[in-house]
Design a protein around this motif. Structure first.
Motif, PDB file in Angstrom:
ATOM      1  N   LEU A   1       0.848  -1.192   0.000  1.00  0.00           N
ATOM      2  CA  LEU A   1       0.000   0.000   0.000  1.00  0.00           C
ATOM      3  C   LEU A   1       0.880   1.236   0.000  1.00  0.00           C
ATOM      4  O   LEU A   1       1.623   1.490   0.954  1.00  0.00           O
ATOM      5  CB  LEU A   1      -0.905  -0.009   1.247  1.00  0.00           C
ATOM      6  CG  LEU A   1      -1.924   1.123   1.346  1.00  0.00           C
ATOM      7  CD1 LEU A   1      -2.980   1.005   0.251  1.00  0.00           C
ATOM      8  CD2 LEU A   1      -2.600   1.126   2.714  1.00  0.00           C
ATOM      9  N   SER A   2       0.788   1.996  -1.083  1.00  0.00           N
ATOM     10  CA  SER A   2       1.497   3.274  -1.150  1.00  0.00           C
ATOM     11  C   SER A   2       0.543   4.373  -0.700  1.00  0.00           C
ATOM     12  O   SER A   2      -0.670   4.263  -0.890  1.00  0.00           O
ATOM     13  CB  SER A   2       1.946   3.564  -2.585  1.00  0.00           C
ATOM     14  OG  SER A   2       2.782   2.535  -3.041  1.00  0.00           O
ATOM     15  N   TYR A   3       1.099   5.431  -0.144  1.00  0.00           N
ATOM     16  CA  TYR A   3       0.317   6.597   0.292  1.00  0.00           C
ATOM     17  C   TYR A   3      -0.770   6.214   1.299  1.00  0.00           C
ATOM     18  O   TYR A   3      -1.907   6.685   1.211  1.00  0.00           O
ATOM     19  CB  TYR A   3      -0.321   7.323  -0.919  1.00  0.00           C
ATOM     20  CG  TYR A   3       0.606   7.504  -2.082  1.00  0.00           C
ATOM     21  CD1 TYR A   3       1.718   8.345  -1.984  1.00  0.00           C
ATOM     22  CD2 TYR A   3       0.415   6.830  -3.276  1.00  0.00           C
ATOM     23  CE1 TYR A   3       2.587   8.509  -3.062  1.00  0.00           C
ATOM     24  CE2 TYR A   3       1.278   6.978  -4.348  1.00  0.00           C
ATOM     25  CZ  TYR A   3       2.359   7.817  -4.229  1.00  0.00           C
ATOM     26  OH  TYR A   3       3.213   7.970  -5.288  1.00  0.00           O
ATOM     27  N   SER A   4      -0.441   5.328   2.225  1.00  0.00           N
ATOM     28  CA  SER A   4      -1.438   4.923   3.235  1.00  0.00           C
ATOM     29  C   SER A   4      -1.963   6.140   3.976  1.00  0.00           C
ATOM     30  O   SER A   4      -1.203   6.905   4.570  1.00  0.00           O
ATOM     31  CB  SER A   4      -0.793   3.957   4.228  1.00  0.00           C
ATOM     32  OG  SER A   4      -1.562   3.918   5.420  1.00  0.00           O
ATOM     33  N   CYS A   5      -3.280   6.313   3.985  1.00  0.00           N
ATOM     34  CA  CYS A   5      -3.869   7.466   4.683  1.00  0.00           C
ATOM     35  C   CYS A   5      -3.700   7.307   6.195  1.00  0.00           C
ATOM     36  O   CYS A   5      -3.622   8.296   6.919  1.00  0.00           O
ATOM     37  CB  CYS A   5      -5.330   7.630   4.314  1.00  0.00           C
ATOM     38  SG  CYS A   5      -6.430   6.419   5.011  1.00  0.00           S
ATOM     39  N   PHE A   6      -3.632   6.063   6.670  1.00  0.00           N
ATOM     40  CA  PHE A   6      -3.525   5.831   8.112  1.00  0.00           C
ATOM     41  C   PHE A   6      -2.132   6.210   8.619  1.00  0.00           C
ATOM     42  O   PHE A   6      -1.994   6.818   9.680  1.00  0.00           O
ATOM     43  CB  PHE A   6      -3.845   4.366   8.429  1.00  0.00           C
ATOM     44  CG  PHE A   6      -5.181   3.954   7.888  1.00  0.00           C
ATOM     45  CD1 PHE A   6      -6.349   4.319   8.534  1.00  0.00           C
ATOM     46  CD2 PHE A   6      -5.286   3.244   6.700  1.00  0.00           C
ATOM     47  CE1 PHE A   6      -7.594   3.980   8.026  1.00  0.00           C
ATOM     48  CE2 PHE A   6      -6.526   2.886   6.177  1.00  0.00           C
ATOM     49  CZ  PHE A   6      -7.686   3.256   6.840  1.00  0.00           C
ATOM     50  N   ALA A   7      -1.115   5.842   7.842  1.00  0.00           N
ATOM     51  CA  ALA A   7       0.256   6.209   8.229  1.00  0.00           C
ATOM     52  C   ALA A   7       0.438   7.711   8.158  1.00  0.00           C
ATOM     53  O   ALA A   7       1.150   8.311   8.977  1.00  0.00           O
ATOM     54  CB  ALA A   7       1.254   5.500   7.312  1.00  0.00           C
ATOM     55  N   GLU A   8      -0.235   8.330   7.193  1.00  0.00           N
ATOM     56  CA  GLU A   8      -0.078   9.774   7.029  1.00  0.00           C
ATOM     57  C   GLU A   8      -0.863  10.538   8.089  1.00  0.00           C
ATOM     58  O   GLU A   8      -0.405  11.563   8.603  1.00  0.00           O
ATOM     59  CB  GLU A   8      -0.553  10.179   5.631  1.00  0.00           C
ATOM     60  CG  GLU A   8      -0.134  11.583   5.257  1.00  0.00           C
ATOM     61  CD  GLU A   8      -0.459  11.903   3.795  1.00  0.00           C
ATOM     62  OE1 GLU A   8      -0.242  11.031   2.939  1.00  0.00           O
ATOM     63  OE2 GLU A   8      -0.938  13.018   3.546  1.00  0.00           O
ATOM     64  N   ALA A   9      -2.041  10.016   8.433  1.00  0.00           N
ATOM     65  CA  ALA A   9      -2.889  10.721   9.406  1.00  0.00           C
ATOM     66  C   ALA A   9      -2.336  10.611  10.816  1.00  0.00           C
ATOM     67  O   ALA A   9      -2.532  11.510  11.639  1.00  0.00           O
ATOM     68  CB  ALA A   9      -4.305  10.150   9.356  1.00  0.00           C
ATOM     69  N   ASP A  10      -1.664   9.501  11.092  1.00  0.00           N
ATOM     70  CA  ASP A  10      -1.179   9.293  12.462  1.00  0.00           C
ATOM     71  C   ASP A  10       0.274   8.803  12.404  1.00  0.00           C
ATOM     72  O   ASP A  10       0.558   7.617  12.599  1.00  0.00           O
ATOM     73  CB  ASP A  10      -2.077   8.250  13.151  1.00  0.00           C
ATOM     74  CG  ASP A  10      -1.766   8.140  14.632  1.00  0.00           C
ATOM     75  OD1 ASP A  10      -0.984   8.970  15.158  1.00  0.00           O
ATOM     76  OD2 ASP A  10      -2.302   7.217  15.279  1.00  0.00           O
ATOM     77  N   PRO A  11       1.185   9.706  12.090  1.00  0.00           N
ATOM     78  CA  PRO A  11       2.569   9.273  11.844  1.00  0.00           C
ATOM     79  C   PRO A  11       3.341   8.917  13.110  1.00  0.00           C
ATOM     80  O   PRO A  11       4.431   8.352  13.019  1.00  0.00           O
ATOM     81  CB  PRO A  11       3.193  10.496  11.154  1.00  0.00           C
ATOM     82  CG  PRO A  11       2.393  11.653  11.626  1.00  0.00           C
ATOM     83  CD  PRO A  11       1.016  11.154  11.890  1.00  0.00           C
ATOM     84  N   GLU A  12       2.773   9.247  14.273  1.00  0.00           N
ATOM     85  CA  GLU A  12       3.494   8.921  15.516  1.00  0.00           C
ATOM     86  C   GLU A  12       3.129   7.509  15.966  1.00  0.00           C
ATOM     87  O   GLU A  12       2.327   6.839  15.355  1.00  0.00           O
ATOM     88  CB  GLU A  12       3.140   9.957  16.583  1.00  0.00           C
ATOM     89  CG  GLU A  12       3.641  11.354  16.219  1.00  0.00           C
ATOM     90  CD  GLU A  12       3.061  12.412  17.151  1.00  0.00           C
ATOM     91  OE1 GLU A  12       2.496  12.054  18.184  1.00  0.00           O
ATOM     92  OE2 GLU A  12       3.168  13.598  16.782  1.00  0.00           O
ATOM     93  N   GLY A  13       3.717   7.112  17.054  1.00  0.00           N
ATOM     94  CA  GLY A  13       3.446   5.759  17.556  1.00  0.00           C
ATOM     95  C   GLY A  13       4.593   4.848  17.196  1.00  0.00           C
ATOM     96  O   GLY A  13       5.253   5.018  16.172  1.00  0.00           O
TER      97      GLY A  13
END
Lengths: 215, 71
Positions: A133-145
């Motif tokens: 998955l490129s450009y995952s919205c989940f990784a982009e929306a919540d980059p911390e953790g």
């Protein structure tokens, strides 16, 4: 893999993926082309949920996301089956492989979740499907953790492929943009096989985890 | 015979005469070419290989059910 829209158009199914995206339904509601109500969540909302749930019990966010994704993946497949049946078309699993995967890839991109591609290189010999998955919205929306950002996607892929294969499967994320990878990667196979690589997830690069599953 | 037909045959006869004359001048035979009798072992024209029917696309169910998930 070829452009899913072209593949589906060649089968006379292009109009299904050509439908417009979300539309206003009046009364302050949005719906997708299938009529499902859509609610938008800001990155701050997602992050807040994660912090609250993980504060309640560490790992709870991931568990809930995975379970929700699993239910969602099955529903995506069932909704597509219903749509195809309404047009006297074969069910999703009876379509050519490329068309079936084309619907899944289109569903991801049309919902803004990212650009999905399914890799069957290791399927026939090693019983392993890899999804990226490129450009995952989940990784982009919540980059911390500290952990991977896409348990919802892993659950969705699991639910979708269980529906198509008729088998009990598992899916785990093995690389994530949140942890510095170029794209998010997932492996789908039998749950007991995935259990053998769980200790290495997040500690070894994706290619090494895949190699472990192919031995 | 209509004028058109008589003209046509006159031109054809002239053509045959010219070719025969040219063959005689170049040392060839002006007698008509007789093809060899057809051989039983060698077909007169190459026989094209039977065209295979296009492969049926693999369905998603067939593909995913064939995967050795448990290996």
């Amino acid at each position: 893999m070829s452009d899913p829209t072209q593949t589906l158009s060649a089968l006379g199914l292009g109009h299904i993926v050509a439908e417009k995206g979300f539309k206003r339904e009046g009364q302050g509601a949005f719906a997708d082309p299938a009529g499902n109500r859509i609610a938008f969540a800001s990155p701050q909302t997602l992050r807040s949920f994660r912090l609250v749930l993980d504060g309640e019990r560490p790992g709870l966010w991931r568990t809930l996301q995975k379970a929700a994704g699993h239910a969602c993946g099955g529903k995506i497949a069932r909704d597509l089956d219903a749509r195809l049946a309404a047009e006297q078309q074969p069910a999703l699993a009876s379509l050519p492989l490329e068309a079936c995967l084309g619907f899944l890839e289109h569903h991801f991109s049309s919902h803004g979740w990212g650009l999905l591609s399914v890799d069957l290189t290791h399927a026939a010999e090693h019983g392993l499907v890899v999804a990226r998955l490129s450009y995952s919205c989940f990784a982009e929306a919540d980059p911390e953790g500290s952990d991977f950002a896409d348990p919802l996607v892993a659950g969705m892929l699991q639910g979708f492929f269980e529906h198509i294969s008729g088998q009990s499967l598992g899916c785990e994320e093995i690389a994530c943009v949140r942890r510095g990878s170029a794209q998010c990667e997932f492996v789908i196979t039998a749950p007991e096989r995935l259990a053998t690589v769980m200790p290495y997830l997040g500690r070894e690069p994706a290619v090494k985890v895949i190699t472990r599953l192919c031995v | 015979m209509t004028p058109w037909k008589s003209h046509h045959y006159a031109r054809a006869e002239e053509f045959v005469r010219l070719v025969a004359s040219a063959l005689a001048q170049s040392g060839g035979s002006s007698t008509p070419f007789a093809p060899p009798p057809p051989s039983a072992s060698v077909p007169p024209f190459p026989v094209p290989a039977p065209v295979a029917a296009p492969a049926k696309p693999v369905t998603a169910a067939a593909m995913f059910k064939s995967i050795p998930w448990k290996k």
